[in-house]
Scaffold this motif. Structure first.
Motif, short mmCIF file in Angstrom:
data_model
loop_
_atom_site.label_atom_id
_atom_site.label_comp_id
_atom_site.label_asym_id
_atom_site.label_seq_id
_atom_site.Cartn_x
_atom_site.Cartn_y
_atom_site.Cartn_z
N GLY A 191 43.75 51.98 51.23
CA GLY A 191 43.80 53.39 51.56
C GLY A 191 44.45 54.19 50.45
O GLY A 191 43.78 54.73 49.58
N SER A 192 45.79 54.22 50.47
CA SER A 192 46.50 55.02 49.47
C SER A 192 46.48 54.37 48.09
O SER A 192 46.66 55.04 47.08
N ASP A 193 46.31 53.06 48.05
CA ASP A 193 46.31 52.31 46.79
C ASP A 193 45.17 51.30 46.81
O ASP A 193 44.63 50.98 47.86
N VAL A 194 44.88 50.79 45.63
CA VAL A 194 43.99 49.63 45.54
C VAL A 194 44.77 48.52 44.84
O VAL A 194 45.27 48.72 43.73
N PHE A 195 44.88 47.38 45.50
CA PHE A 195 45.51 46.22 44.85
C PHE A 195 44.41 45.39 44.21
O PHE A 195 43.49 44.94 44.89
N VAL A 196 44.51 45.22 42.91
CA VAL A 196 43.50 44.46 42.18
C VAL A 196 44.13 43.15 41.70
O VAL A 196 45.09 43.17 40.92
N ASN A 197 43.61 42.05 42.20
CA ASN A 197 44.08 40.72 41.77
C ASN A 197 43.25 40.28 40.59
O ASN A 197 42.02 40.26 40.67
N VAL A 231 40.33 39.40 33.97
CA VAL A 231 39.13 39.39 34.81
C VAL A 231 39.52 39.67 36.26
O VAL A 231 40.49 39.11 36.77
N VAL A 232 38.76 40.53 36.91
CA VAL A 232 39.02 40.90 38.29
C VAL A 232 38.60 39.75 39.21
O VAL A 232 37.51 39.20 39.07
N GLU A 233 39.51 39.38 40.14
CA GLU A 233 39.14 38.33 41.10
C GLU A 233 38.91 38.90 42.49
O GLU A 233 37.87 38.70 43.08
N VAL A 234 39.91 39.60 43.03
CA VAL A 234 39.80 40.13 44.39
C VAL A 234 40.29 41.57 44.39
O VAL A 234 41.32 41.87 43.77
#
Ligand SMILES: Nc1ncnc2c1ncn2[C@@H]1O[C@H](COP(=O)(O)OP(=O)(O)OP(=O)(O)O)[C@@H](O)[C@H]1O
Ligand SMILES: [Mg+2]
Length: 359
Positions: A307-313, A299-302
């Protein structure tokens, strides 16, 4: 310039604390070697033993061909740059640069020549008459480097020289130090707790934890084949994900997590003897990828677009994860994001010892 060789170099402080448990490695002539590790792991202790500012409890230290265990700091032909700069506030930049040379009895003409040359290299020419109080942090840092430079030592020792600077200046000074190293062909030992600084600057890196050397290798080799969980999670940003559980086979391999969830691992695991083994699996954020099917469903939290990347917590049961995804459609917090592990890039560690397992 010279090679530095440590053989079982150990430091036990008078109160019994083991600062460095025994270090054996050598620094090649002209190499830039980085010592990295968390606060208190023994980086400064090790550097100060090389400098002669700290006595050596056991083992042998050589600079060039000479054993220097019992040689005074001033006779070791090294120059050290401290985090605090330690400039003389009442002296001009020129006098700060000249001080160490005058102390060692160099004649005036040669002192002047060396100061001029160092000032030119570090672009301090226009600042020679100023006092340290009239300089920016980066300029002070350059003076501190200059003071080492004028000495023309066999070995430069730098202890977190950039940690007082803001992030941007740190980056430009980092490039400056790399350039200086190339230009001088100098042997340098550089201490930092900043893993990015270590990765970008070091030709080789020594990773320390609690006084023990964990691994010594080139930055990319450390990144791609960390010898244990400590190195795996210390180097890399965001840090490597760690999943703990038991290896099971259900069609392909899967990791049975403690909370009952399963993470499919594909077919890429080494041998059948691993079945039933408790392991820690490491997977870097860039090796978690969106799955169309056959993956798992955290499940996606934050969501952090940089910009160049997306950090998905994310969270998978109780396990926090971070994925580095290419920019594009941003997943919604609270939604399920099917992911799979790029199984060729799995790191397998023994659950108890944290030691890397085959593969
Ligand atoms: N004189 C001393 N007596 C006893 N213990 C000491 C002494 N000096 C340092 N230590 C301990 O030895 C360990 C290593 O210290 P050291 O200064 O080498 O760490 P470090 O890796 O440089 O940390 P930092 O990143 O915070 O500078 C620490 O646990 C520290 O508390
Ligand atoms: Mg330190």
């Amino acid at each position: 310039m010279a090679r530095v060789e440590l053989d079982g170099v150990r430091k036990v402080y008078p109160n019994g604390h083991v600062g460095v448990a025994g270090a054996s490695f050598s620094i090649a002539d002209g190499e830039l070697l980085v010592l990295v590790g968390p606060s208190g792991c023994g980086k400064s202790t090790l550097l100060r033993m090389i400098a002669g500012l700290e006595s050596i409890s056991a083992g042998t230290l050589r600079i060039g061909e000479r054993v220097v265990n019992d040689i005074a700091p001033r006779d070791r032909d090294i120059a050290m740059v401290f985090q605090s700069y330690a400039l003389y506030p009442h002296m001009s930049v020129a006098d700060n640069l000249a001080f160490g040379l005058k102390l060692r009895g160099h004649d005036r003409a040669s002192v002047d020549a060396r100061v001029r040359e160092a000032a030119k290299t570090l672009e301090l020419d226009a600042l020679l008459d100023r006092k340290p109080g009239q300089l920016s942090g980066g300029q002070r840092q350059r003076v501190a480097l200059g003071r080492a430079l004028v000495r023309n030592p066999q070995v430069f020792l730098l202890d977190e020289p950039l940690s007082n600077l803001d992030a941007k200046l740190r980056m430009s000074m980092r490039v400056e130090i790399a350039r200086l190293h190339r230009q001088l062909g100098a042997t340098m030992v550089y201490v930092t707790h900043d893993q990015i600084e270590a990765m970008t600057l070091g030709q080789r890196i020594v990773v320390l934890d609690r006084g023990e050397i964990q691994q010594i290798d080139t930055p990319m080799a450390l990144y791609e084949r960390p010898a244990n969980l400590f190195v795996a999670t210390f180097l890399g940003s965001p840090a490597m994900n760690v999943l703990r559980g038991r290896l099971v086979r259900a069609g392909g391999w899967a990791l049975a997590l403690e909370d009952g969830n399963r993470v499919p691992l594909g077919d890429a695991l080494p041998d059948a003897a691993m079945e039933g083994r408790d392991v820690a699996i490491g997977i870097r954020p860039e090796h978690l990828q969106r799955a169309d099917g056959g993956g798992f469903a955290p499940v996606v939290e934050v969501v952090e677009p940089v910009g160049s990347d997306v950090f998905v917590n994310l969270r998978h049961g109780a396990v926090p994860l971070i994925a580095r995804l290419p920019p594009g459609d941003l997943p919604e917090p609270g939604s399920v994001l099917p992911l799979r592990l790029a199984t060729r890039h799995l790191h397998l560690f023994d659950a108890q010892s944290g030691t890397r397992l085959a593969g």
